[in-house]
Enzyme design. Structure first.
Site, short mmCIF file in Angstrom:
data_model
loop_
_atom_site.label_atom_id
_atom_site.label_comp_id
_atom_site.label_asym_id
_atom_site.label_seq_id
_atom_site.Cartn_x
_atom_site.Cartn_y
_atom_site.Cartn_z
N CYS A 1 0.86 -1.20 0.00
CA CYS A 1 0.00 0.00 0.00
C CYS A 1 0.89 1.24 0.00
O CYS A 1 1.70 1.44 0.91
CB CYS A 1 -0.91 -0.01 1.23
SG CYS A 1 -1.80 1.53 1.46
N CYS B 1 0.52 3.36 3.16
CA CYS B 1 1.19 2.75 4.32
C CYS B 1 2.70 2.98 4.23
O CYS B 1 3.36 3.22 5.25
CB CYS B 1 0.86 1.27 4.42
SG CYS B 1 -0.78 0.93 5.11
N ASP C 1 -0.98 16.24 -2.19
CA ASP C 1 -1.17 15.28 -3.29
C ASP C 1 -0.07 15.50 -4.32
O ASP C 1 0.28 16.64 -4.66
CB ASP C 1 -2.55 15.47 -3.92
CG ASP C 1 -2.95 14.29 -4.78
OD1 ASP C 1 -3.88 13.56 -4.40
OD2 ASP C 1 -2.33 14.10 -5.85
N HIS D 1 -4.55 1.10 8.32
CA HIS D 1 -4.93 0.73 6.95
C HIS D 1 -6.37 0.24 6.92
O HIS D 1 -6.70 -0.83 7.42
CB HIS D 1 -4.00 -0.36 6.39
CG HIS D 1 -4.36 -0.75 4.99
ND1 HIS D 1 -3.83 -0.12 3.89
CD2 HIS D 1 -5.24 -1.68 4.51
CE1 HIS D 1 -4.35 -0.65 2.79
NE2 HIS D 1 -5.21 -1.61 3.15
N ASN E 1 -13.29 9.19 -2.26
CA ASN E 1 -13.75 8.22 -3.25
C ASN E 1 -13.86 6.85 -2.57
O ASN E 1 -13.05 6.52 -1.70
CB ASN E 1 -12.76 8.15 -4.42
CG ASN E 1 -12.79 9.42 -5.26
OD1 ASN E 1 -13.86 9.97 -5.51
ND2 ASN E 1 -11.63 9.88 -5.67
N GLY F 1 -13.85 5.80 -8.91
CA GLY F 1 -12.49 5.95 -9.45
C GLY F 1 -11.42 5.87 -8.39
O GLY F 1 -10.28 6.27 -8.63
N HIS G 1 -6.46 2.81 0.37
CA HIS G 1 -6.23 3.17 1.77
C HIS G 1 -7.05 4.44 1.93
O HIS G 1 -6.77 5.44 1.24
CB HIS G 1 -4.73 3.41 2.02
CG HIS G 1 -4.37 3.76 3.44
ND1 HIS G 1 -3.37 3.11 4.14
CD2 HIS G 1 -4.85 4.71 4.27
CE1 HIS G 1 -3.26 3.64 5.35
NE2 HIS G 1 -4.14 4.63 5.45
N HIS H 1 -8.79 7.79 2.17
CA HIS H 1 -8.19 9.12 2.19
C HIS H 1 -9.22 10.17 1.83
O HIS H 1 -10.16 9.90 1.09
CB HIS H 1 -6.99 9.21 1.23
CG HIS H 1 -7.30 8.75 -0.17
ND1 HIS H 1 -7.34 7.41 -0.49
CD2 HIS H 1 -7.58 9.44 -1.29
CE1 HIS H 1 -7.63 7.30 -1.78
NE2 HIS H 1 -7.80 8.51 -2.30
N HIS I 1 -9.66 13.96 0.24
CA HIS I 1 -9.03 15.01 -0.56
C HIS I 1 -9.55 16.35 -0.05
O HIS I 1 -10.76 16.62 -0.14
CB HIS I 1 -9.44 14.90 -2.03
CG HIS I 1 -9.03 13.63 -2.71
ND1 HIS I 1 -7.98 13.58 -3.61
CD2 HIS I 1 -9.53 12.37 -2.67
CE1 HIS I 1 -7.87 12.34 -4.08
NE2 HIS I 1 -8.79 11.60 -3.53
P1 AMP Z 1 -8.09 8.40 -5.38
O1 AMP Z 1 -8.34 8.46 -6.85
O2 AMP Z 1 -9.20 9.01 -4.57
O3 AMP Z 1 -7.71 7.01 -4.91
O4 AMP Z 1 -6.87 9.35 -5.13
C1 AMP Z 1 -5.55 8.93 -4.97
C2 AMP Z 1 -4.70 10.17 -4.90
O5 AMP Z 1 -3.43 9.83 -4.40
C3 AMP Z 1 -4.47 10.84 -6.28
O6 AMP Z 1 -4.96 12.18 -6.22
C4 AMP Z 1 -2.96 10.76 -6.45
O7 AMP Z 1 -2.42 11.90 -7.10
C5 AMP Z 1 -2.48 10.63 -5.02
N1 AMP Z 1 -1.18 9.99 -4.84
C6 AMP Z 1 -0.80 8.78 -5.32
N2 AMP Z 1 0.46 8.49 -4.94
C7 AMP Z 1 0.89 9.54 -4.20
C8 AMP Z 1 2.09 9.84 -3.51
N3 AMP Z 1 3.15 9.01 -3.51
N4 AMP Z 1 2.18 11.03 -2.85
C9 AMP Z 1 1.14 11.88 -2.84
N5 AMP Z 1 -0.03 11.64 -3.46
C10 AMP Z 1 -0.17 10.49 -4.13
ZN ZN Z 2 -2.43 1.35 3.62
#
Ligand code: AMP
Ligand code: ZN
Length: 115
Positions: free
Chosen positions: A4, A7, A30, A46, A87, A93, A98, A100, A102
């Protein structure tokens, strides 16, 4: 969770641009911002997505809310406002499994959430 990405960020195995951290919560910018201010707020535990929260995890949502307020103040948008999105599942999408949140801010957003 071994593979992950969030994680790994929590463990420090992948670098992140941290905005806020406490015992249970991490917030970081992000990597691919959708708005001028785009912070991800995650629990350190997680949990795949909102549907995977068990009753014993509900208290984490209180901590998320407290962190949202702290992050909003820290990035200076507590007055101008922000949008908070989580999401959940394939139709949303969701890419990172994990949970989160936004926090999107820094520009005037349209009335529609989907664009
Ligand atoms: P979601 O589509 O809601 O799963 O959003 C995942 C978000 O994680 C996206 O906006 C990505 O740009 C962001 N993301 C993925 N990997 C990283 C990372 N290593 N550091 C910061 N943001 C990330
Ligand atoms: Zn995780």
């Amino acid at each position: 969770m071994e593979d992950c990405v969030f994680c790994k960020i929590i463990k420090g195995e992948i670098p992140s641009d941290k905005v806020y951290e406490d015992e249970d919560i991490l917030a970081f910018n992000d990597i691919n911002p959708a708005t001028p201010i785009h912070v991800l707020i995650i629990p350190k535990k997680h949990i795949e997505n909102l549907m995977e929260f068990k009753p014993e995890d509900y208290k984490i949502m209180e901590k998320i809310l407290a962190a949202v307020q702290k992050v909003a103040k820290k990035v200076g948008v507590e007055e101008k406002g922000f949008r908070l999105i989580a999401n959940c599942g394939p139709d949303s999408g969701q890419e990172v499994m994990h949970v989160h949140f936004h926090l999107l801010a820094g520009e005037k957003m349209g009335p529609k959430i989907v664009h």
